[in-house]
Scaffold this motif. Structure first.
Motif, mmCIF file in Angstrom:
data_model
loop_
_atom_site.group_PDB
_atom_site.id
_atom_site.type_symbol
_atom_site.label_atom_id
_atom_site.label_comp_id
_atom_site.label_asym_id
_atom_site.label_seq_id
_atom_site.Cartn_x
_atom_site.Cartn_y
_atom_site.Cartn_z
ATOM 1 N N PHE A 1 0.828 -1.211 0.000
ATOM 2 C CA PHE A 1 0.000 0.000 0.000
ATOM 3 C C PHE A 1 0.865 1.265 0.000
ATOM 4 O O PHE A 1 0.486 2.273 -0.597
ATOM 5 C CB PHE A 1 -0.926 -0.015 1.207
ATOM 6 C CG PHE A 1 -1.888 -1.162 1.209
ATOM 7 C CD1 PHE A 1 -2.998 -1.159 0.388
ATOM 8 C CD2 PHE A 1 -1.685 -2.269 2.013
ATOM 9 C CE1 PHE A 1 -3.894 -2.212 0.370
ATOM 10 C CE2 PHE A 1 -2.563 -3.334 2.006
ATOM 11 C CZ PHE A 1 -3.662 -3.308 1.185
ATOM 12 N N GLU A 2 2.009 1.202 0.661
ATOM 13 C CA GLU A 2 2.907 2.365 0.665
ATOM 14 C C GLU A 2 3.372 2.692 -0.738
ATOM 15 O O GLU A 2 3.319 3.853 -1.172
ATOM 16 C CB GLU A 2 4.103 2.071 1.578
ATOM 17 C CG GLU A 2 5.060 3.243 1.762
ATOM 18 C CD GLU A 2 6.077 3.380 0.645
ATOM 19 O OE1 GLU A 2 6.524 4.511 0.370
ATOM 20 O OE2 GLU A 2 6.413 2.346 0.016
ATOM 21 N N ARG A 3 3.806 1.693 -1.453
ATOM 22 C CA ARG A 3 4.312 1.923 -2.806
ATOM 23 C C ARG A 3 3.189 2.356 -3.747
ATOM 24 O O ARG A 3 3.374 3.240 -4.588
ATOM 25 C CB ARG A 3 4.980 0.650 -3.317
ATOM 26 C CG ARG A 3 6.202 0.241 -2.509
ATOM 27 C CD ARG A 3 6.793 -1.049 -3.008
ATOM 28 N NE ARG A 3 7.355 -0.903 -4.332
ATOM 29 C CZ ARG A 3 7.827 -1.918 -5.059
ATOM 30 N NH1 ARG A 3 7.760 -3.138 -4.585
ATOM 31 N NH2 ARG A 3 8.354 -1.706 -6.248
ATOM 32 N N ALA A 4 2.022 1.734 -3.609
ATOM 33 C CA ALA A 4 0.909 2.080 -4.485
ATOM 34 C C ALA A 4 0.464 3.526 -4.271
ATOM 35 O O ALA A 4 0.250 4.275 -5.237
ATOM 36 C CB ALA A 4 -0.255 1.126 -4.251
ATOM 37 N N LEU A 5 0.318 3.931 -3.009
ATOM 38 C CA LEU A 5 -0.131 5.302 -2.743
ATOM 39 C C LEU A 5 0.920 6.318 -3.165
ATOM 40 O O LEU A 5 0.586 7.344 -3.772
ATOM 41 C CB LEU A 5 -0.442 5.463 -1.253
ATOM 42 C CG LEU A 5 -0.924 6.864 -0.861
ATOM 43 C CD1 LEU A 5 -2.251 7.184 -1.526
ATOM 44 C CD2 LEU A 5 -1.054 6.997 0.653
ATOM 45 N N ARG A 6 2.175 6.049 -2.868
ATOM 46 C CA ARG A 6 3.228 7.016 -3.214
ATOM 47 C C ARG A 6 3.303 7.226 -4.724
ATOM 48 O O ARG A 6 3.362 8.363 -5.210
ATOM 49 C CB ARG A 6 4.575 6.524 -2.675
ATOM 50 C CG ARG A 6 5.738 7.462 -2.990
ATOM 51 C CD ARG A 6 6.996 7.024 -2.263
ATOM 52 N NE ARG A 6 7.334 5.651 -2.580
ATOM 53 C CZ ARG A 6 8.011 5.279 -3.676
ATOM 54 N NH1 ARG A 6 8.390 6.201 -4.554
ATOM 55 N NH2 ARG A 6 8.311 4.025 -3.891
ATOM 56 N N LEU A 7 3.288 6.151 -5.497
ATOM 57 C CA LEU A 7 3.395 6.273 -6.948
ATOM 58 C C LEU A 7 2.168 6.948 -7.552
ATOM 59 O O LEU A 7 2.283 7.832 -8.398
ATOM 60 C CB LEU A 7 3.597 4.891 -7.566
ATOM 61 C CG LEU A 7 4.934 4.201 -7.254
ATOM 62 C CD1 LEU A 7 4.949 2.792 -7.810
ATOM 63 C CD2 LEU A 7 6.099 5.000 -7.796
ATOM 64 N N ASN A 8 0.982 6.559 -7.106
ATOM 65 C CA ASN A 8 -0.241 7.125 -7.680
ATOM 66 C C ASN A 8 -0.466 8.566 -7.232
ATOM 67 O O ASN A 8 -0.969 9.385 -8.003
ATOM 68 C CB ASN A 8 -1.442 6.260 -7.285
ATOM 69 C CG ASN A 8 -1.494 4.952 -8.047
ATOM 70 O OD1 ASN A 8 -1.839 4.910 -9.226
ATOM 71 N ND2 ASN A 8 -1.128 3.874 -7.382
ATOM 72 N N LEU A 9 -0.093 8.872 -5.994
ATOM 73 C CA LEU A 9 -0.251 10.244 -5.522
ATOM 74 C C LEU A 9 0.726 11.177 -6.229
ATOM 75 O O LEU A 9 0.372 12.309 -6.579
ATOM 76 C CB LEU A 9 -0.034 10.289 -4.009
ATOM 77 C CG LEU A 9 -0.360 11.613 -3.308
ATOM 78 C CD1 LEU A 9 -1.788 12.037 -3.607
ATOM 79 C CD2 LEU A 9 -0.164 11.476 -1.804
ATOM 80 N N ARG A 10 1.924 10.694 -6.465
ATOM 81 C CA ARG A 10 2.894 11.524 -7.192
ATOM 82 C C ARG A 10 2.442 11.737 -8.630
ATOM 83 O O ARG A 10 2.602 12.841 -9.186
ATOM 84 C CB ARG A 10 4.260 10.839 -7.159
ATOM 85 C CG ARG A 10 5.387 11.691 -7.722
ATOM 86 C CD ARG A 10 6.718 11.185 -7.245
ATOM 87 N NE ARG A 10 6.816 11.303 -5.797
ATOM 88 C CZ ARG A 10 7.861 10.880 -5.097
ATOM 89 N NH1 ARG A 10 8.876 10.320 -5.697
ATOM 90 N NH2 ARG A 10 7.897 11.034 -3.794
ATOM 91 N N ARG A 11 1.873 10.711 -9.238
ATOM 92 C CA ARG A 11 1.362 10.866 -10.602
ATOM 93 C C ARG A 11 0.180 11.832 -10.623
ATOM 94 O O ARG A 11 0.037 12.652 -11.543
ATOM 95 C CB ARG A 11 0.955 9.497 -11.144
ATOM 96 C CG ARG A 11 0.536 9.533 -12.607
ATOM 97 C CD ARG A 11 0.113 8.158 -13.099
ATOM 98 N NE ARG A 11 1.209 7.203 -13.021
ATOM 99 C CZ ARG A 11 1.228 6.156 -12.202
ATOM 100 N NH1 ARG A 11 0.191 5.938 -11.388
ATOM 101 N NH2 ARG A 11 2.237 5.324 -12.194
ATOM 102 N N ALA A 12 -0.687 11.752 -9.604
ATOM 103 C CA ALA A 12 -1.840 12.639 -9.551
ATOM 104 C C ALA A 12 -1.422 14.092 -9.360
ATOM 105 O O ALA A 12 -2.033 15.006 -9.923
ATOM 106 C CB ALA A 12 -2.770 12.207 -8.421
ATOM 107 N N LEU A 13 -0.371 14.336 -8.586
ATOM 108 C CA LEU A 13 0.083 15.701 -8.339
ATOM 109 C C LEU A 13 0.684 16.345 -9.583
ATOM 110 O O LEU A 13 0.810 17.571 -9.642
ATOM 111 C CB LEU A 13 1.110 15.708 -7.201
ATOM 112 C CG LEU A 13 0.544 15.438 -5.798
ATOM 113 C CD1 LEU A 13 1.666 15.289 -4.787
ATOM 114 C CD2 LEU A 13 -0.400 16.551 -5.382
ATOM 115 N N ARG A 14 1.053 15.535 -10.559
ATOM 116 C CA ARG A 14 1.595 16.096 -11.810
ATOM 117 C C ARG A 14 0.545 16.176 -12.912
ATOM 118 O O ARG A 14 0.858 16.527 -14.041
ATOM 119 C CB ARG A 14 2.771 15.218 -12.295
ATOM 120 C CG ARG A 14 3.995 15.261 -11.399
ATOM 121 C CD ARG A 14 5.210 14.707 -12.130
ATOM 122 N NE ARG A 14 5.032 13.299 -12.477
ATOM 123 C CZ ARG A 14 5.495 12.281 -11.748
ATOM 124 N NH1 ARG A 14 6.179 12.539 -10.635
ATOM 125 N NH2 ARG A 14 5.305 11.041 -12.128
#
Length: 339
Positions: free
Chosen positions: A222-235
């Protein structure tokens, strides 16, 4: 065609495929058990039993029939909802599963909550300062917890928190000197419904260490999934548009980026159920947790064909239902999905 009608067609096709998947899994388990080395008669009588006693027991258990006749009998009973009887004590497999399943579900749900809290907290903490120390620590946490062997991590947790510090019991589900509560089979829920603090405390003492161990190992996903998707969403463009309107960064993250980043995490939650069951097998063995995975290991060791087949079919059905439910929820929450 509207998205709602497409969703109905998609769900209909999934519901039609579910029995086919269960049939394939049940058939595969049936075949693998009978081609694998070992004999249920040897497991029950031992190697010193006479040939007459062995043949009598084989006929009594129906193992003297042809493979096709055994399969036809097994499939016919399964279609009627009958999982058969255990070869060891003739107890209906449905009763064994019904008694053991609440323990596994209680452990699994608690571990999943621990994994979500830890994983999402660590994954979200690195967003404030990307490529900083906190973000790097979160990455190492995600990779490390995902890569740790289950049996090794469980034994280390036992040595530190049970043997060394004495904070938790080494194993078991309930204090051996006390009578377990009667009711739903979920001890924590029964303790709350009965307003019995001793039951609640005794259950939490035994539940905490295996649930934290399993949750810790799953939290990296869940850590990796949220970090990657949240970073993609912020861009993404819609986040940049929100920033251009003067919206604060905190509100941009919480109101715009985070909800979209959590949708893939919800999908991963459904997929993690299968990993949860696989990891729970070792956790239940090491912590002597009397759940369905523990019963499965016993049944395999005893060559108890009906019990192994029944447990695997029930686990497969649960995984199929959970993934179908997650697909429905994701489809309802994300109208962008097309089917």
């Amino acid at each position: 065609m509207s998205n709602s009608s497409s969703l109905v067609r998609y769900l209909g096709s999934r519901l039609l495929l579910a029995p086919v998947m269960l049939w394939l899994i049940a058939s595969l388990v049936f075949l693998l058990l009978r081609v694998a080395p070992g004999d249920p008669v040897d497991a029950l009588l031992g190697n010193r039993a006479s040939a007459a006693a062995r043949e009598q027991l084989r006929a009594q258990l129906g193992l003297d029939q042809s493979l096709w006749d055994q399969y036809r009998e097994f499939l016919g009973a399964l279609l009627q909802g009958d999982l058969g009887n255990s070869l060891r004590n003739s107890t209906p497999v449905g009763e064994i599963v019904r008694d053991a399943l609440p323990a596994s579900m209680e452990l699994g749900i608690t571990a999943l909550l621990v994994a979500l809290v830890l994983g999402l907290a660590v994954g979200f903490s690195g967003v404030a300062r990307p490529e900083g120390k906190l973000d790097l620590s979160g990455r190492l946490y995600g990779i490390g917890t995902y890569a740790l062997p289950v049996f090794w991590a469980a034994m280390v947790m036992q040595l530190i928190f049970a043997v060394g510090l004495g904070w938790f019991p080494v194993g078991g589900r309930f204090p051996p000197t006390a009578l377990p509560p009667q009711g739903t089979g979920f001890y924590l829920l029964d303790g709350i419904l009965q307003a019995n603090p001793q039951v609640i405390w005794g259950t939490l003492q035994h539940l905490a260490l295996p649930a934290i161990t399993l949750g810790l190992l799953l939290s990296g996903i869940f850590e990796r999934a949220l970090r990657l998707n949240l970073r993609r969403a912020l861009r993404s463009d819609y986040v940049e548009a929100a920033r251009s309107r003067g919206i604060s960064e905190r509100r941009v993250v919480l109101r715009h980026a985070l909800p979209n980043a959590l949708l893939p995490v919800l999908t991963i939650t459904g997929i993690t159920v299968a990993s949860l069951i696989g990891g729970a097998l070792l956790i239940e063995l090491i912590f002597s947790w009397p759940g369905i995975a523990y019963r499965l290991q016993e049944a395999i060791a005893q060559r108890d064909y009906p019990l192994v087949q029944g447990i695997v079919v029930v686990i497969a059905a649960l995984v199929v239902m959970v993934n179908l439910a997650v697909d429905v929820v994701v489809a309802l929450l994300d109208p962008r999905l097309k089917f």
